[in-house]
Design an enzyme around this catalytic site. Structure first.
Site, short mmCIF file in Angstrom:
data_model
loop_
_atom_site.label_atom_id
_atom_site.label_comp_id
_atom_site.label_asym_id
_atom_site.label_seq_id
_atom_site.Cartn_x
_atom_site.Cartn_y
_atom_site.Cartn_z
CG HIS A 140 -0.19 0.03 2.44
ND1 HIS A 140 -0.17 1.34 3.00
CD2 HIS A 140 0.17 -0.71 3.31
CE1 HIS A 140 0.55 1.18 4.17
NE2 HIS A 140 0.51 -0.02 4.44
CG ASP B 162 -2.86 4.03 2.57
OD1 ASP B 162 -2.32 2.99 2.20
OD2 ASP B 162 -3.55 4.10 3.55
CG ASP C 25 3.03 1.17 7.47
OD1 ASP C 25 2.80 0.49 6.45
OD2 ASP C 25 2.54 1.68 8.36
CD GLU D 287 -2.63 -1.27 6.07
OE1 GLU D 287 -2.52 -2.34 6.65
OE2 GLU D 287 -2.21 -0.23 6.20
CD GLU D 288 -1.24 2.88 7.57
OE1 GLU D 288 -1.93 2.53 8.56
OE2 GLU D 288 -0.11 2.47 7.21
CG ASP E 102 1.62 -3.41 5.44
OD1 ASP E 102 2.39 -2.29 5.86
OD2 ASP E 102 0.53 -3.23 5.65
CG HIS F 87 1.06 3.13 12.19
ND1 HIS F 87 -0.16 2.65 12.78
CD2 HIS F 87 1.38 2.72 11.15
CE1 HIS F 87 -0.63 2.18 11.62
NE2 HIS F 87 0.29 1.98 10.66
#
Lengths: 464, 464
Positions: free
Chosen positions: B89, B91, B122, B156-157, B185, B435
């Site tokens: 991903h 995003d 990520d 995804e997030e 991931d 994150h």
């Protein structure tokens, strides 16, 4: 004539949006206008009036707002007469038509003998009833049988900011000649039968913080290897009270006043239908079925309520968080003769014991955030006797001798600071809806209440 | 050369603020730009690329936002070669310099061999590592040893909105020729030792509502005569787990897979210093002291976490409320071979039993709000063998065979819908800070990871 004028003044006073809760400059101006109207009214009654500057208050957001003045007024200072001081407030809770009011909250509207309007019963109506009683003697050109003092504030709904300080400051001046304090800021327990309030519960509010670390955890990456603060806190809160409402903290009932036969009779005499009360409260079942048990558990026994948890996930939805630091909140309603500092120690020792048994690696801190003593009146006191006789004269009945399960801090402030007898003499009916939509005072209560105060002055003078 | 270009592309991709969390039109435009850059990159690699329209999403406030396209791309369709599909991903989580970033989050910045930037690990870095591996074969003008497919999303997030539907729709088209799915991931459990992820826990999220009435009560006027919903709820939540983390719901451990000797050895071999892990987690003490116990309780045993309570008092301060209706929230991380519907029944029966013992007049409703199965890989599968060999070739070591205590729904989506082997092959080190502030990917991980993917293609082809 006096009472007709009294209703007109109530209409005028209700029309002022004297909301002390919303910190808005426009509403503060309305509060100042309200206090000025009252000061003017008292002056025209012949009272000497002092509007004491309330200073200002700083809000959590840094904004500063002025506090409306507190009115100190007096009528007569004959040393042969007793001096009765009446406390009241002229600020109100917020009210908006769209919240569910059937009439405009700031336009006093009579429907079927009920006078609807914000502040009608809490507390503009009772303040005016007292003024009406004084006016009646004035109108008949009769001497007042007692010396009258007034203390009227505009911040009661916002926590009586500035009141206690003023009472302390005026203890040896304004209050030095006061013999009795009367508060009319609560309600009967019935729709038709008058009441005298002779006690309120106190409150000790506790926080218990359990902390692992300041940040939260993700339950996927840490679930299973932590002493989770929520599990500790839930166990602590779960140790406080059982499902029958009995408080499980050792020793907590030790100092609760024993129940006397005389007191038992008092509960029996009170006008309350437990079924009607349950229905109007929209509760399926109370913990107790009889009137006596319900009243005793609201008034003369302590209760413990768990209010909530700060720091946990409280929103709708499904968040997989392990809160890192949580604060549980509960409070114990105190009754005579519980001692606040003893209760504080009992609570702390109990929670420390429960926590130690869990062998948790988290930290726990228990604090008593707030402590307010219970208040109990001496009902053998002259002013209670006078009020009973006045009630008999005006309503033809004995009053319900009631207590209030909540805490009314002003009663304790007056009793503790000026050390004089305090009485709560309510005028409004149980269904008046103070703080709610469609607040009202019955026309009958307002008129008979004004008469009651006049009769009380006469009885007071006789007994003195 | 390929890798130098790869770092330049990573810089270009990190520069796009492709934040899918904040529902802001400007950021959605950035997401579309990100997906267009990736599609373009893949096309230049020679892939056939399909950017599938994602439709739109309606937010709780009524606003509608477009969902960025999902890229389906393929390179090669030789029926003699295995087809490997890579999921990634593009995003990212929100990031602002003032949150505590030491460098601009959207400017890839190398410090001491670490490439700092939002999305570096990520998941933009790993997506590019896969592309780098393909490019390397292209640059050397060598045939790709496997057929490659890409599925790359931009949401995804934000919960992979629209992904599952697309996978189902493309099951018999795009995915019909796919033999293996690789996801990169997640992270290693070590700073230096590579890992292969072979399982994740599932999750069953429960709400338990206890209601007396819709409105709250005042603890002064009702405290002492009510079955308070909070007391009921605290007792229910307090019955779920003991202070050692053991779940108290009868039968809950019945279907947990027995621990085998082979599995035990796996935990032993893993590179984890429990003290260092505890310190970096800022936790005073875990429930377990040894590496093996910690890993087993994160990966192969269920855990129960209490997340919070909706409807109670959760703000700072001291409010004397008796909440009328409260909703407790907790979840159980599921492991093989727990059955979700059995767990649901066990939880409901247990809570109903505890509640019935309280004899409360309140209503209780238990619901499973969310259920996600655990995922477990077959590590005897060809692609795990190939990955192990590739790791040995590139890093000179056996990988840690790890699981993830969290739930990664996409693994189950692919496994359930297309019924093919799914592998998680992480590239990033344990301290990459996905994150978090100062997210990074080590230069070494990024380069060796690109080599790892190329080696994996070769091993895959050999084993097929």
């Amino acid at each position: 004539m006096v009472l007709k004028l009294g209703r007109m003044t109530l209409k005028e006073w209700v029309a002022v949006e004297s909301d002390s809760i919303q910190p808005v400059p426009r509403l503060r101006q309305e509060l100042f206008r309200m206090m000025a109207l009252a000061a003017d009214k008292l002056r025209r009654l012949g009272a000497s009036v002092d509007s004491v500057d309330g200073g200002s208050q700083q809000l959590p957001n840094g904004q500063t707002l002025p506090i409306p003045p507190i009115i100190l007024a007096e009528l007569g200072n004959d040393p042969k007469k007793p001096t009765v001081c009446f406390y009241g407030h002229l600020d109100v809770q917020p009210a908006r038509r769209e919240d569910g009011w059937l009439t405009d909250p700031y336009t006093l509207t009579e429907v079927d003998g009920k006078l609807y309007g914000r502040g009608a019963t809490d507390n503009k109506g009772p303040v005016l009833a007292w003024i009406n009683a004084v006016s009646a003697f004035r109108a008949m050109e009769e001497d007042l049988p007692v010396n009258i003092k007034f203390i009227i504030e505009g911040m009661e709904e916002a926590g009586s900011v500035a009141l206690e300080e003023l009472v302390r400051r005026e203890k040896d001046r304004f209050f030095s000649s006061v013999d009795y304090v009367v508060i009319s800021d609560n309600l009967w327990i019935s729709r038709r039968k008058p009441a005298l309030t002779c006690g309120t519960r106190g409150n000790s509010y506790f926080t218990v913080e359990v902390k692992c670390r300041d940040q939260d955890f993700h339950s996927g990456t840490f679930g299973g290897i932590l002493n989770e603060p929520m599990a500790d806190l839930i166990a602590l809160l779960g140790s406080l009270v059982d499902s029958s409402g009995h408080i499980l903290i050792p020793g907590i009932y030790d100092h609760v006043a024993p129940l006397t036969e005389e007191e038992k009779k008092m509960y029996k005499a009170i006008d309350l239908d437990p079924e009607e009360y349950r229905n109007s409260s929209q509760v399926k079942k109370f913990l107790f079925d009889t009137k006596e048990e319900i009243l005793m558990h609201l008034w003369r026994y302590p209760s413990l309520s768990i209010h909530g948890i700060e720091g946990a996930f409280e929103e709708p939805g499904a968040k997989t968080v392990i809160p890192g630091r949580v604060i549980g909140k509960f409070s114990i309603r105190l009754v005579p003769h519980m001692n606040m500092s003893v209760v504080e120690t009992q609570v702390k020792q109990h929670l420390e014991y429960i926590f130690s048994k869990r062998n948790s690696s988290n930290q726990m801190v228990v604090s008593m955030a707030l402590g307010l003593h219970p208040w109990i009146a001496n009902i053998k006191d002259n002013q209670y006797l006078a009020a009973k006789r006045a009630i008999k004269t005006v309503f033809g009945t004995e009053p319900d001798m009631i207590r209030d399960g909540s805490t009314i801090p002003i009663a304790n402030i007056f009793q503790d600071v000026i050390q004089k007898s305090v009485m709560m003499l309510p005028l409004g009916a149980v269904d008046d809806g103070e703080h709610a939509q469609n607040e009202k005072i019955n026309r009958w209560n307002y008129i008979e209440g004004s008469k009651l105060f006049a009769a009380f002055f006469l009885e007071m003078a006789k007994l003195h």
